[in-house]
Design a protein around this motif. Structure first.
Motif, PDB file in Angstrom:
ATOM      1  N   ALA A 162     -59.658 -31.876 -15.860  1.00 41.16           N
ATOM      2  CA  ALA A 162     -58.747 -32.416 -14.842  1.00 41.16           C
ATOM      3  C   ALA A 162     -57.630 -31.393 -14.621  1.00 41.16           C
ATOM      4  O   ALA A 162     -57.181 -30.740 -15.560  1.00 41.16           O
ATOM      5  CB  ALA A 162     -58.164 -33.730 -15.329  1.00 41.16           C
ATOM      6  N   PRO A 163     -57.209 -31.246 -13.347  1.00 46.00           N
ATOM      7  CA  PRO A 163     -56.135 -30.287 -13.085  1.00 46.00           C
ATOM      8  C   PRO A 163     -54.866 -30.711 -13.812  1.00 46.00           C
ATOM      9  O   PRO A 163     -54.579 -31.886 -13.968  1.00 46.00           O
ATOM     10  CB  PRO A 163     -55.934 -30.335 -11.574  1.00 46.00           C
ATOM     11  N   SER A 164     -54.135 -29.720 -14.213  1.00 44.25           N
ATOM     12  CA  SER A 164     -52.908 -30.003 -14.948  1.00 44.25           C
ATOM     13  C   SER A 164     -51.863 -30.623 -14.016  1.00 44.25           C
ATOM     14  O   SER A 164     -51.873 -30.376 -12.806  1.00 44.25           O
ATOM     15  CB  SER A 164     -52.361 -28.722 -15.581  1.00 44.25           C
ATOM     16  N   PRO A 165     -50.957 -31.413 -14.553  1.00 51.06           N
ATOM     17  CA  PRO A 165     -49.917 -32.018 -13.720  1.00 51.06           C
ATOM     18  C   PRO A 165     -49.038 -30.964 -13.035  1.00 51.06           C
ATOM     19  O   PRO A 165     -48.593 -31.150 -11.919  1.00 51.06           O
ATOM     20  CB  PRO A 165     -49.089 -32.845 -14.705  1.00 51.06           C
ATOM     21  N   GLN A 166     -48.845 -29.828 -13.695  1.00 56.61           N
ATOM     22  CA  GLN A 166     -48.050 -28.751 -13.082  1.00 56.61           C
ATOM     23  C   GLN A 166     -48.752 -28.200 -11.851  1.00 56.61           C
ATOM     24  O   GLN A 166     -48.132 -27.925 -10.828  1.00 56.61           O
ATOM     25  CB  GLN A 166     -47.802 -27.640 -14.107  1.00 56.61           C
ATOM     26  N   LEU A 167     -50.070 -28.038 -11.972  1.00 52.27           N
ATOM     27  CA  LEU A 167     -50.844 -27.530 -10.838  1.00 52.27           C
ATOM     28  C   LEU A 167     -50.818 -28.530  -9.691  1.00 52.27           C
ATOM     29  O   LEU A 167     -50.650 -28.148  -8.518  1.00 52.27           O
ATOM     30  CB  LEU A 167     -52.281 -27.234 -11.280  1.00 52.27           C
ATOM     31  N   LEU A 168     -50.962 -29.812  -9.978  1.00 53.16           N
ATOM     32  CA  LEU A 168     -50.912 -30.841  -8.939  1.00 53.16           C
ATOM     33  C   LEU A 168     -49.536 -30.884  -8.263  1.00 53.16           C
ATOM     34  O   LEU A 168     -49.436 -31.024  -7.044  1.00 53.16           O
ATOM     35  CB  LEU A 168     -51.250 -32.212  -9.538  1.00 53.16           C
TER      36      LEU A 168
END
Length: 95
Positions: A5-11
């Motif tokens: 899953a994409p990291s929250p920072q990336l999102l």
């Protein structure tokens, strides 16, 4: 193979970039609107400039007309004075 899953920072970064893109699109739209507005103003100023040139020519012509009227009045008054001098002379026969 597992999908991470994409990291929250990336999102968060993607969301910021989407918001930045939306702002840029709004800015582009406003810039286009401003360009259209200034083009219209430019056309109006061109019309005003042409109108001012026409008014300037008319006023210049009026100066010539007034000067001509003044010259004509001066000439007419001189002619009137000369006519009055001629008509006021009385000839007396001497012989």
């Amino acid at each position: 193979m597992s999908t991470a899953a994409p990291s929250p920072q990336l999102l968060q970064r993607v969301a910021e970039k989407k918001q930045e893109l939306e702002h840029l699109l709004v800015l582009r739209q406003l810039a286009n609107h401003l360009e259209t507005h200034f083009d219209g103003l430019s056309e109006k100023f061109d019309g005003l400039t042409q109108g001012n040139q026409a008014v300037s020519k008319v006023l210049g012509n009026w100066a010539d007309v007034v000067r001509t009227i003044d010259l004509t009045e001066n000439y007419a008054s001189q002619e009137l004075e000369e006519d009055q001098e001629r008509s006021s002379l009385v000839r007396i026969p001497t012989a």
